[in-house]
Design a protein around this motif. Structure first.
Motif, PDB file in Angstrom:
ATOM      1  N   LYS A  74      28.174  69.841  86.238  1.00  0.00           N
ATOM      2  CA  LYS A  74      27.532  71.106  85.837  1.00  0.00           C
ATOM      3  C   LYS A  74      26.197  70.847  85.148  1.00  0.00           C
ATOM      4  CE  LYS A  74      31.740  73.306  84.521  1.00  0.00           C
ATOM      5  NZ  LYS A  74      32.350  73.255  83.229  1.00  0.00           N
ATOM      6  N   ARG A  75      25.974  69.628  84.715  1.00  0.00           N
ATOM      7  CA  ARG A  75      24.762  69.342  83.941  1.00  0.00           C
ATOM      8  C   ARG A  75      23.747  68.670  84.848  1.00  0.00           C
ATOM      9  NH1 ARG A  75      26.223  70.146  78.705  1.00  0.00           N
ATOM     10  NH2 ARG A  75      24.259  69.271  78.009  1.00  0.00           N
ATOM     11  N   LYS A  76      22.486  69.069  84.711  1.00  0.00           N
ATOM     12  CA  LYS A  76      21.486  68.604  85.664  1.00  0.00           C
ATOM     13  C   LYS A  76      20.587  67.493  85.118  1.00  0.00           C
ATOM     14  CE  LYS A  76      22.518  70.962  89.338  1.00  0.00           C
ATOM     15  NZ  LYS A  76      23.944  70.720  89.000  1.00  0.00           N
ATOM     16  N   SER A  77      19.878  67.763  84.029  1.00  0.00           N
ATOM     17  CA  SER A  77      18.798  66.832  83.676  1.00  0.00           C
ATOM     18  C   SER A  77      19.139  66.023  82.428  1.00  0.00           C
ATOM     19  CB  SER A  77      17.522  67.617  83.425  1.00  0.00           C
ATOM     20  OG  SER A  77      17.704  68.400  82.261  1.00  0.00           O
ATOM     21  N   PHE A  78      18.332  65.024  82.175  1.00  0.00           N
ATOM     22  CA  PHE A  78      18.505  64.173  80.994  1.00  0.00           C
ATOM     23  C   PHE A  78      17.317  64.337  80.047  1.00  0.00           C
ATOM     24  CE2 PHE A  78      21.238  62.014  84.019  1.00  0.00           C
ATOM     25  CZ  PHE A  78      22.342  61.708  83.234  1.00  0.00           C
ATOM     26  N   SER A  79      16.810  65.598  79.916  1.00  0.00           N
ATOM     27  CA  SER A  79      15.544  65.767  79.200  1.00  0.00           C
ATOM     28  C   SER A  79      15.667  65.543  77.689  1.00  0.00           C
ATOM     29  CB  SER A  79      14.981  67.158  79.482  1.00  0.00           C
ATOM     30  OG  SER A  79      15.989  68.110  79.203  1.00  0.00           O
ATOM     31  N   ALA A  80      16.791  65.962  77.101  1.00  0.00           N
ATOM     32  CA  ALA A  80      16.887  65.901  75.636  1.00  0.00           C
ATOM     33  C   ALA A  80      16.739  64.469  75.135  1.00  0.00           C
ATOM     34  CB  ALA A  80      18.232  66.483  75.195  1.00  0.00           C
ATOM     35  N   PRO A  81      15.972  64.280  74.071  1.00  0.00           N
ATOM     36  CA  PRO A  81      15.865  62.921  73.520  1.00  0.00           C
ATOM     37  C   PRO A  81      17.197  62.470  72.909  1.00  0.00           C
ATOM     38  CG  PRO A  81      14.583  64.489  72.197  1.00  0.00           C
ATOM     39  CD  PRO A  81      15.177  65.259  73.331  1.00  0.00           C
ATOM     40  N   VAL A  82      17.406  61.178  72.861  1.00  0.00           N
ATOM     41  CA  VAL A  82      18.665  60.657  72.323  1.00  0.00           C
ATOM     42  C   VAL A  82      18.403  59.690  71.176  1.00  0.00           C
ATOM     43  CG1 VAL A  82      19.971  60.840  74.467  1.00  0.00           C
ATOM     44  CG2 VAL A  82      18.665  58.756  73.999  1.00  0.00           C
ATOM     45  N   HIS A  83      19.415  59.529  70.328  1.00  0.00           N
ATOM     46  CA  HIS A  83      19.338  58.468  69.331  1.00  0.00           C
ATOM     47  C   HIS A  83      20.679  57.747  69.253  1.00  0.00           C
ATOM     48  CE1 HIS A  83      20.849  61.958  67.130  1.00  0.00           C
ATOM     49  NE2 HIS A  83      21.470  61.093  66.351  1.00  0.00           N
ATOM     50  N   GLY A  84      20.617  56.470  68.882  1.00  0.00           N
ATOM     51  CA  GLY A  84      21.830  55.655  68.782  1.00  0.00           C
ATOM     52  C   GLY A  84      22.582  55.976  67.503  1.00  0.00           C
ATOM     53  N   LEU A  85      23.913  55.954  67.583  1.00  0.00           N
ATOM     54  CA  LEU A  85      24.733  56.309  66.418  1.00  0.00           C
ATOM     55  C   LEU A  85      25.224  55.085  65.651  1.00  0.00           C
ATOM     56  CD1 LEU A  85      26.913  59.166  67.978  1.00  0.00           C
ATOM     57  CD2 LEU A  85      24.904  59.382  66.502  1.00  0.00           C
ATOM     58  N   GLY A  86      24.982  53.884  66.181  1.00  0.00           N
ATOM     59  CA  GLY A  86      25.495  52.672  65.533  1.00  0.00           C
ATOM     60  C   GLY A  86      24.760  52.405  64.236  1.00  0.00           C
ATOM     61  N   ARG A  87      25.498  52.009  63.222  1.00  0.00           N
ATOM     62  CA  ARG A  87      24.867  51.723  61.931  1.00  0.00           C
ATOM     63  C   ARG A  87      25.278  50.332  61.449  1.00  0.00           C
ATOM     64  NH1 ARG A  87      24.992  49.839  57.206  1.00  0.00           N
ATOM     65  NH2 ARG A  87      26.923  50.891  56.647  1.00  0.00           N
ATOM     66  N   ILE A  88      26.597  50.124  61.329  1.00  0.00           N
ATOM     67  CA  ILE A  88      27.062  48.850  60.766  1.00  0.00           C
ATOM     68  C   ILE A  88      26.653  47.694  61.690  1.00  0.00           C
ATOM     69  CG2 ILE A  88      29.389  49.067  61.812  1.00  0.00           C
ATOM     70  CD1 ILE A  88      29.541  47.814  58.456  1.00  0.00           C
ATOM     71  N   ALA A  89      26.135  46.639  61.119  1.00  0.00           N
ATOM     72  CA  ALA A  89      25.669  45.430  61.828  1.00  0.00           C
ATOM     73  C   ALA A  89      24.344  45.657  62.542  1.00  0.00           C
ATOM     74  CB  ALA A  89      26.706  44.903  62.823  1.00  0.00           C
ATOM     75  N   ILE A  90      23.863  46.885  62.569  1.00  0.00           N
ATOM     76  CA  ILE A  90      22.584  47.183  63.215  1.00  0.00           C
ATOM     77  C   ILE A  90      21.528  47.469  62.142  1.00  0.00           C
ATOM     78  CG2 ILE A  90      21.379  48.821  64.732  1.00  0.00           C
ATOM     79  CD1 ILE A  90      24.088  49.151  66.235  1.00  0.00           C
ATOM     80  N   ALA A  91      21.870  48.347  61.196  1.00  0.00           N
ATOM     81  CA  ALA A  91      20.938  48.710  60.130  1.00  0.00           C
ATOM     82  C   ALA A  91      21.620  48.537  58.772  1.00  0.00           C
ATOM     83  CB  ALA A  91      20.484  50.166  60.312  1.00  0.00           C
ATOM     84  N   PRO A  92      21.586  47.314  58.225  1.00  0.00           N
ATOM     85  CA  PRO A  92      22.279  47.064  56.948  1.00  0.00           C
ATOM     86  C   PRO A  92      21.650  47.871  55.806  1.00  0.00           C
ATOM     87  CG  PRO A  92      20.915  45.188  57.544  1.00  0.00           C
ATOM     88  CD  PRO A  92      20.890  46.120  58.722  1.00  0.00           C
ATOM     89  N   LEU A  93      22.481  48.138  54.800  1.00  0.00           N
ATOM     90  CA  LEU A  93      22.008  48.950  53.683  1.00  0.00           C
ATOM     91  C   LEU A  93      21.086  48.161  52.766  1.00  0.00           C
ATOM     92  CD1 LEU A  93      25.372  50.765  52.843  1.00  0.00           C
ATOM     93  CD2 LEU A  93      23.460  51.595  54.246  1.00  0.00           C
ATOM     94  N   SER A  94      21.231  46.823  52.743  1.00  0.00           N
ATOM     95  CA  SER A  94      20.257  46.027  51.981  1.00  0.00           C
ATOM     96  C   SER A  94      19.932  44.753  52.764  1.00  0.00           C
ATOM     97  CB  SER A  94      20.768  45.794  50.556  1.00  0.00           C
ATOM     98  OG  SER A  94      21.776  44.849  50.524  1.00  0.00           O
ATOM     99  N   ALA A  95      19.417  43.727  52.088  1.00  0.00           N
ATOM    100  CA  ALA A  95      18.853  42.579  52.809  1.00  0.00           C
ATOM    101  C   ALA A  95      19.886  41.847  53.677  1.00  0.00           C
ATOM    102  CB  ALA A  95      18.254  41.601  51.804  1.00  0.00           C
TER     103      ALA A  95
END
Ligand SMILES: Cc1cc2nc3c(=O)[nH]c(=O)nc-3n(C[C@H](O)[C@H](O)[C@H](O)COP(=O)(O)OP(=O)(O)OC[C@H]3O[C@@H](n4cnc5c(N)ncnc54)[C@H](O)[C@@H]3O)c2cc1C
Ligand code: SF4
Ligand code: SF4
Lengths: 120, 517
Positions: B377-398
């Motif tokens: 039922k869905r046609k296009s992929f126009s909407a922008p997307v963002h990744g939901l992963g956080r742990i091990a990807i974007a640490p809270l500190s150094a």
């Protein structure tokens, strides 16, 4: 853990590199390279899929055994599966006995336990 | 890359979903961490499917029996659905799977050998037009601006390239979490799907129902067929007092675990059914190999044994489902097989032995068809997307190096360690919980990697997340029921409650009255 890829049998088709579920092997110039042995889960899948019978997986899941002797075992798992004759009727004819045999074993243990309890 | 349906994971649930979605006219991509055909617990197992002929009286009786085992937490409608779908679809693999004889002139369908089964599912999926990407672990889900799950990102191990696949519908088929116990075939079963879905806000249910174990030679996890009649000895040759494998509760494993803490336990399989010896090699060719390669006669010699934890695979827990087509609470995201909760069909008890594979097949079929319908039922992929992963990807500190093997040992111990799991009480859960919180805190603050190292670090994070949910859920259920047994609350306390567990930075428990009690 995978112990050996026998150079005199391997034709470097890379099927084992492809099928290893934990990506232990890398492509190599003559034969594949065992690159990440610590990831090997001792599942024998590389052996099963090697149609040259060139791979030997040693039995210990926790420690490498580079000196284990592969010769008596090469190709055994593949032959036992009948892997090359998937369409052949009958090679899974005993499979239905698995469940009943599990049950029979459990009953043997239960009867023995009962008898021992009674004799105490 | 773009597709209608993306299936993450390539075990039996994924196979059935892929075939169903492709048959419904969708473009389908399967991305597996390993190789679709060899990875996951299906490939190394011998799934026996719940199998009852479509005779109303027999089905009714089977569902009543299963509902009893589920102890108030199973859904009879789901049970009826999986009996029906399994009966209808399992024989459809006949062009690719050499079903054997039933010994009475007919065909034996219900039990299949994993390696041939997965080969058949792969072939059938390819034949249906499915694109299979091996060695393509997924790392995180994508969400579009409408709030819909719109695909995933991952890393291709052989080409060392990151990948992104946009999809109209996404199915998680990543299997259960074996907590790196060493259980046969489970190395890739680290609960990644549960982590990814939790990052999209999906809760889990049934996580408290476990653990269970399978007995194997101490040097390798194998299948358990030859062990049910075993006699056990200590290192001095004294026979041990071990209740039989089918004794109530955890009696068998508790006694074995207790003896293993005290010293080496040896198994003697000479009492196995006489009919087993001549055909073991034929029915389970992987089982004799670890013995023959050590020069051990498994039906004659005594050998040391160990219990390998089965995590959520033969437990019950997984992603909670929002409807009868396996949608999760995150729009566009489905969950099937061991990645999903099996509480609906197994309740408080293990679904291993028959129900889990019927569930994997059936949840795959319904989710595959529904995802195809929704995506077309869905046609296009126009909407922008963002990744939901956080742990091990974007640490809270150094960033700091993480000692993964120590974490894996701690997680396996928290879930399966027989020093404490048979005598669980509030204090013991609190201690495990605290240890896991500290590990999660360290990962969350400092864990960071890219490429193949990120795949491993996300696995570590998923193992810890799964252990935290398990301990929190077990601690939250203040009673004993089915696989969940506590020393401080040894009885079941009515009324029957379902329990959801959710969250990553903070784990939350939410109870609700079971509707099917
Ligand atoms: C020894 C054993 C015996 C069993 N026997 C029975 C039985 O007789 N009857 C029964 O009903 N049940 C049985 N079970 C349970 C049954 O095997 C499972 O319920 C069923 O196989 C689950 O299938 P699945 O597709 O959900 O998971 P799996 O087959 O485990 O597949 C999961 C797949 O996901 C992949 N994956 C994981 N993470 C990622 C990621 N990040 N990206 C991409 N891919 C990923 C894995 O590589 C794997 O291929 C048994 C289990 C075991 C361990
Ligand atoms: S599958 Fe066998 S023949 Fe092919 S590369 Fe691997 S070891 Fe060599
Ligand atoms: S035994 Fe299994 S994990 Fe090890 S290299 Fe072979 S296929 Fe890979």
């Amino acid at each position: 853990m995978i112990a050996q890829i026998l150079a005199d049998k391997c034709n470097n088709c890379a099927q084992c590199v492809n099928v290893c579920p934990t990506f232990v092997l890398d492509d190599g110039p003559q034969v594949p390279v065992i690159a990440r042995l610590d990831a090997c889960q001792t599942c024998y899948m590389c052996e099963l899929h090697c149609n040259q019978d060139a791979i030997f997986v040693a039995p210990d899941q926790f420690a490498p055994e580079p000196s284990a002797d592969p010769l008596p075992h090469l190709g055994m798992i593949r032959r036992d599966h009948g892997w090359d004759r998937p369409g052949e009727a009958g090679h899974l004819d005993e499979y239905r006995k698995l469940g009943p045999l599990l049950g029979e074993g459990a009953e043997i243990a239960a009867r023995r336990y009962q008898a021992q309890r009674r004799s105490v | 890359m773009e597709t209608d349906v993306l299936i993450i994971g390539g075990g039996m649930a994924a196979g059935w979903a892929a075939i169903a979605a492709a048959q419904a006219g969708a473009r389908v991509v399967v991305a597996d961490k390993g190789y679709m055909g060899t990875s996951g617990v299906t490939a190394m197992g011998g799934p026996n499917h719940w199998w009852v002929a479509p005779d109303p009286a027999r089905r009714k009786e089977a569902i009543a029996r299963q509902s009893g085992k589920a102890q108030g937490l199973g859904d009879p409608e789901w049970m009826a659905r999986i009996l029906d779908l399994t009966w209808r679809y399992l024989p459809s693999l006949a062009p690719h799977y050499p079903f054997g004889s039933d010994g009475a002139g007919g065909t034996y369908y219900s039990g299949v050998r994993g390696s041939e089964y997965m080969r058949a599912l792969r072939l059938a999926a390819l034949e249906a037009g499915v694109t299979v990407l091996d060695h393509h672990p997924a790392l995180e889900l994508l969400r579009d601006d409408e709030g819909r799950i719109a695909g995933a990102r991952g890393h291709a191990l052989r080409t060392r390239q990151d990948w992104e696949i946009r999809s109209h519908a996404t199915i998680l088929a990543t299997g259960g979490n074996a907590f790196r116990s060493g259980l046969i075939g489970s190395h890739t079963n680290t609960g990644d799907g549960q982590l990814m879905a939790a990052e999209a806000g999906v809760a889990l249910s049934g996580m408290e129902f476990g653990p269970s174990w399978s007995i194997s030679p101490a040097w390798a996890s194998t299948r358990t067929l030859p062990y049910t009649g075993a006699v056990y000895y200590d290192a001095d040759g004294r026979e041990l007092d071990i209740p039989p494998s089918r004794a109530a509760g955890h009696a068998h494993n508790r006694a074995l675990g207790h003896e293993m803490l005290a010293g080496t336990v040896l198994a003697d399989l000479s009492h196995a059914p006489a009919a087993l010896r001549p055909i073991l090699r034929q029915i389970q060719p992987f089982t004799p190999a670890p013995f023959e390669r050590r020069g051990i006669d498994l039906f004659r010699d005594r050998f040391p044994v160990k219990l390998f934890g089965e995590g959520t695979i033969r437990g019950t827990g997984g992603l909670d489902l929002a409807d009868a087509e396996c949608r999760t609470s995150a729009p566009g995201l489905f969950a099937i097989g061991d990645a999903a909760t099996r509480e609906l069909v197994a309740g408080a008890n293990s679904g291993g032995g028959a129900v889990n594979s019927a569930w994997a097949l059936s949840s795959g079929r319904v989710a595959g068809a529904a995802a195809a319908r929704e995506s077309l039922k869905r046609k296009s992929f126009s909407a922008p997307v963002h990744g939901l992963g956080r742990i091990a990807i974007a640490p809270l500190s150094a960033h700091r190096a993480i000692e993964a093997s120590a974490i894996h040992r701690a997680v396996d111990h928290a879930i399966h360690g027989y020093a404490h799991v048979f005598t669980r009480d509030e204090a013991s859960y609190a201690a495990s919980g605290e240890r896991l919180e500290a590990i999660w805190g360290e990962l969350s603050a400092h864990g960071q990697a890219t490429g193949a190292a990120l795949v491993s670090l996300r696995e570590t994070a998923a193992l810890v997340a799964g252990a935290r949910w398990t301990i929190a859920a077990a601690r939250g259920r203040k009673e004993s029921r089915g696989l969940h047994q506590r020393a401080d609350y040894p009885e079941a306390s009515g009324p029957t409650q379902r329990q959801l567990v959710s969250g990553l930075e903070t784990v939350r428990i939410h109870s609700q009255q079971a509707e099917f009690a």
